[in-house]
Design a protein around this motif. Sequence first.
Motif, PDB file in Angstrom:
ATOM      1  N   GLN A   1       0.810  -1.216   0.000  1.00 42.98           N
ATOM      2  CA  GLN A   1       0.000   0.000   0.000  1.00 42.98           C
ATOM      3  C   GLN A   1       0.844   1.266   0.000  1.00 42.98           C
ATOM      4  O   GLN A   1       0.320   2.353  -0.210  1.00 42.98           O
ATOM      5  CB  GLN A   1      -0.933  -0.004   1.218  1.00 42.98           C
ATOM      6  N   GLY A   2       2.133   1.114   0.258  1.00 45.27           N
ATOM      7  CA  GLY A   2       2.981   2.296   0.254  1.00 45.27           C
ATOM      8  C   GLY A   2       4.277   2.053   0.994  1.00 45.27           C
ATOM      9  O   GLY A   2       4.477   1.015   1.637  1.00 45.27           O
ATOM     10  N   ALA A   3       5.178   3.033   0.879  1.00 44.70           N
ATOM     11  CA  ALA A   3       6.456   3.011   1.582  1.00 44.70           C
ATOM     12  C   ALA A   3       6.834   4.456   1.864  1.00 44.70           C
ATOM     13  O   ALA A   3       6.812   5.289   0.958  1.00 44.70           O
ATOM     14  CB  ALA A   3       7.529   2.317   0.752  1.00 44.70           C
ATOM     15  N   SER A   4       7.171   4.766   3.117  1.00 46.91           N
ATOM     16  CA  SER A   4       7.353   6.161   3.505  1.00 46.91           C
ATOM     17  C   SER A   4       8.593   6.370   4.365  1.00 46.91           C
ATOM     18  O   SER A   4       9.031   5.470   5.098  1.00 46.91           O
ATOM     19  CB  SER A   4       6.135   6.662   4.297  1.00 46.91           C
ATOM     20  N   ASP A   5       9.110   7.593   4.265  1.00 41.94           N
ATOM     21  CA  ASP A   5      10.137   8.086   5.179  1.00 41.94           C
ATOM     22  C   ASP A   5       9.443   9.070   6.107  1.00 41.94           C
ATOM     23  O   ASP A   5       8.909  10.086   5.661  1.00 41.94           O
ATOM     24  CB  ASP A   5      11.242   8.777   4.372  1.00 41.94           C
ATOM     25  N   HIS A   6       9.427   8.750   7.401  1.00 43.66           N
ATOM     26  CA  HIS A   6       8.762   9.604   8.381  1.00 43.66           C
ATOM     27  C   HIS A   6       9.749  10.474   9.159  1.00 43.66           C
ATOM     28  O   HIS A   6       9.395  11.033  10.198  1.00 43.66           O
ATOM     29  CB  HIS A   6       7.929   8.760   9.341  1.00 43.66           C
ATOM     30  N   TYR A   7      10.995  10.538   8.695  1.00 42.46           N
ATOM     31  CA  TYR A   7      12.085  11.292   9.328  1.00 42.46           C
ATOM     32  C   TYR A   7      12.614  10.598  10.572  1.00 42.46           C
ATOM     33  O   TYR A   7      13.821  10.607  10.820  1.00 42.46           O
ATOM     34  CB  TYR A   7      11.689  12.734   9.647  1.00 42.46           C
ATOM     35  N   VAL A   8      11.733  10.012  11.366  1.00 46.93           N
ATOM     36  CA  VAL A   8      12.167   9.256  12.541  1.00 46.93           C
ATOM     37  C   VAL A   8      12.281   7.766  12.217  1.00 46.93           C
ATOM     38  O   VAL A   8      12.855   6.996  12.990  1.00 46.93           O
ATOM     39  CB  VAL A   8      11.200   9.449  13.719  1.00 46.93           C
ATOM     40  N   SER A   9      11.712   7.359  11.094  1.00 45.58           N
ATOM     41  CA  SER A   9      11.653   5.941  10.739  1.00 45.58           C
ATOM     42  C   SER A   9      11.398   5.796   9.241  1.00 45.58           C
ATOM     43  O   SER A   9      11.055   6.761   8.556  1.00 45.58           O
ATOM     44  CB  SER A   9      10.523   5.237  11.514  1.00 45.58           C
ATOM     45  N   GLU A  10      11.591   4.564   8.751  1.00 45.30           N
ATOM     46  CA  GLU A  10      11.233   4.214   7.382  1.00 45.30           C
ATOM     47  C   GLU A  10      10.273   3.043   7.453  1.00 45.30           C
ATOM     48  O   GLU A  10      10.456   2.131   8.266  1.00 45.30           O
ATOM     49  CB  GLU A  10      12.478   3.844   6.572  1.00 45.30           C
ATOM     50  N   ALA A  11       9.229   3.068   6.608  1.00 44.67           N
ATOM     51  CA  ALA A  11       8.126   2.134   6.809  1.00 44.67           C
ATOM     52  C   ALA A  11       7.537   1.634   5.501  1.00 44.67           C
ATOM     53  O   ALA A  11       7.493   2.352   4.501  1.00 44.67           O
ATOM     54  CB  ALA A  11       7.030   2.815   7.632  1.00 44.67           C
ATOM     55  N   ILE A  12       7.066   0.386   5.548  1.00 42.35           N
ATOM     56  CA  ILE A  12       6.371  -0.263   4.439  1.00 42.35           C
ATOM     57  C   ILE A  12       4.964  -0.602   4.927  1.00 42.35           C
ATOM     58  O   ILE A  12       4.785  -1.033   6.075  1.00 42.35           O
ATOM     59  CB  ILE A  12       7.093  -1.554   4.016  1.00 42.35           C
ATOM     60  N   TYR A  13       3.968  -0.430   4.056  1.00 42.07           N
ATOM     61  CA  TYR A  13       2.578  -0.633   4.446  1.00 42.07           C
ATOM     62  C   TYR A  13       1.891  -1.669   3.568  1.00 42.07           C
ATOM     63  O   TYR A  13       2.080  -1.689   2.351  1.00 42.07           O
ATOM     64  CB  TYR A  13       1.805   0.691   4.371  1.00 42.07           C
ATOM     65  N   LEU A  14       1.069  -2.490   4.205  1.00 41.23           N
ATOM     66  CA  LEU A  14       0.246  -3.477   3.501  1.00 41.23           C
ATOM     67  C   LEU A  14      -0.913  -3.854   4.419  1.00 41.23           C
ATOM     68  O   LEU A  14      -1.069  -3.281   5.494  1.00 41.23           O
ATOM     69  CB  LEU A  14       1.063  -4.702   3.094  1.00 41.23           C
ATOM     70  N   ALA A  15      -1.738  -4.804   3.993  1.00 39.97           N
ATOM     71  CA  ALA A  15      -2.887  -5.234   4.801  1.00 39.97           C
ATOM     72  C   ALA A  15      -2.999  -6.748   4.752  1.00 39.97           C
ATOM     73  O   ALA A  15      -2.606  -7.386   3.757  1.00 39.97           O
ATOM     74  CB  ALA A  15      -4.175  -4.588   4.303  1.00 39.97           C
ATOM     75  N   ASP A  16      -3.549  -7.335   5.817  1.00 43.51           N
ATOM     76  CA  ASP A  16      -3.730  -8.784   5.846  1.00 43.51           C
ATOM     77  C   ASP A  16      -4.995  -9.161   5.067  1.00 43.51           C
ATOM     78  O   ASP A  16      -5.694  -8.288   4.545  1.00 43.51           O
ATOM     79  CB  ASP A  16      -3.721  -9.295   7.293  1.00 43.51           C
TER      80      ASP A  16
END
Length: 284
Positions: free
Chosen positions: A101-116
């Motif tokens: 669903q996406g991939a982001s840089d939040h400045y404090v962290s880096e994250a990948i998004y999906l759903a079950d």
Amino acid sequence: MTFHGNPNIYANSVKLKVADLEESLLFYQNVIGLSIASKEKKQAALRAGTGEAFLFIEELDQVEPKKMRTTGLYHLAILVPSREHLGNVFKHLLETGYPLQGASDHYVSEAIYLADPDGNGIEIYCDKNPADWQWDGNLVRMDTAYMDTKGVLAASSNSKWNGLPDGTILGHIHLHVAELEETVDFYVKGLGFDVVQKYGSQAFFLSTGRYHHHIGLNVWNGIGAPVPKKNHVGLAYYDLQIPSEEKLEELTQRLTELGATLTKDKDNLYTYDPSGNMIRLVTA
């Protein structure tokens, strides 16, 4: 530096209601990389490597699909130990072909998004060095920018995928709520969290110990969003780790003074935030 240990208060596990236990187990093992810690009848506990279980799932008998525009889970966030591990996860997810669903840089962290398979949101992330987090007084700088996907993939190791590594934990939980003022008061005045960031009147981020956030709250499903029915898939409850029995007694008193609902089931103490999200308060 640990943000997920004493004396902090933090979400350390979550229980989800699912439509099909076996389908969910296949997803959480093969796609996410968790392993089964225990399983009985229509319930299972999942963990990363040899760590403690932090995700519990239960198949409902008379289940209804996840409903849109309700309170409940926005996402559970799985924290991996390093950018190398996030790279390994990202590489694995791309190889599976599972929709992201996406991939982001939040400045404090880096994250990948999906759903079950039931539509429960999942974030898999790694923290950046806390020494590099930028604070303006009590507020930490966070945003949603494009993740450096090439950099994250380049940080991955060449080792064969073997699931999420030891040291992977539940990093935070993000909730849909019906309104923010009373709900934020519940977490701040009742449970002792600090507001560390807010996005206008839409979302608040809360933590203890100056973490970027242990809990996220948003009204993106609409002001006044209803509580889902008990037989809807989604969040059953999440656990808040309290550092001591003395602290639990203090918080119980504060919650009582706020008029919060407190219930006890055998040895478990539960409360509900003003938006109907169920929380189990644990000390061990």
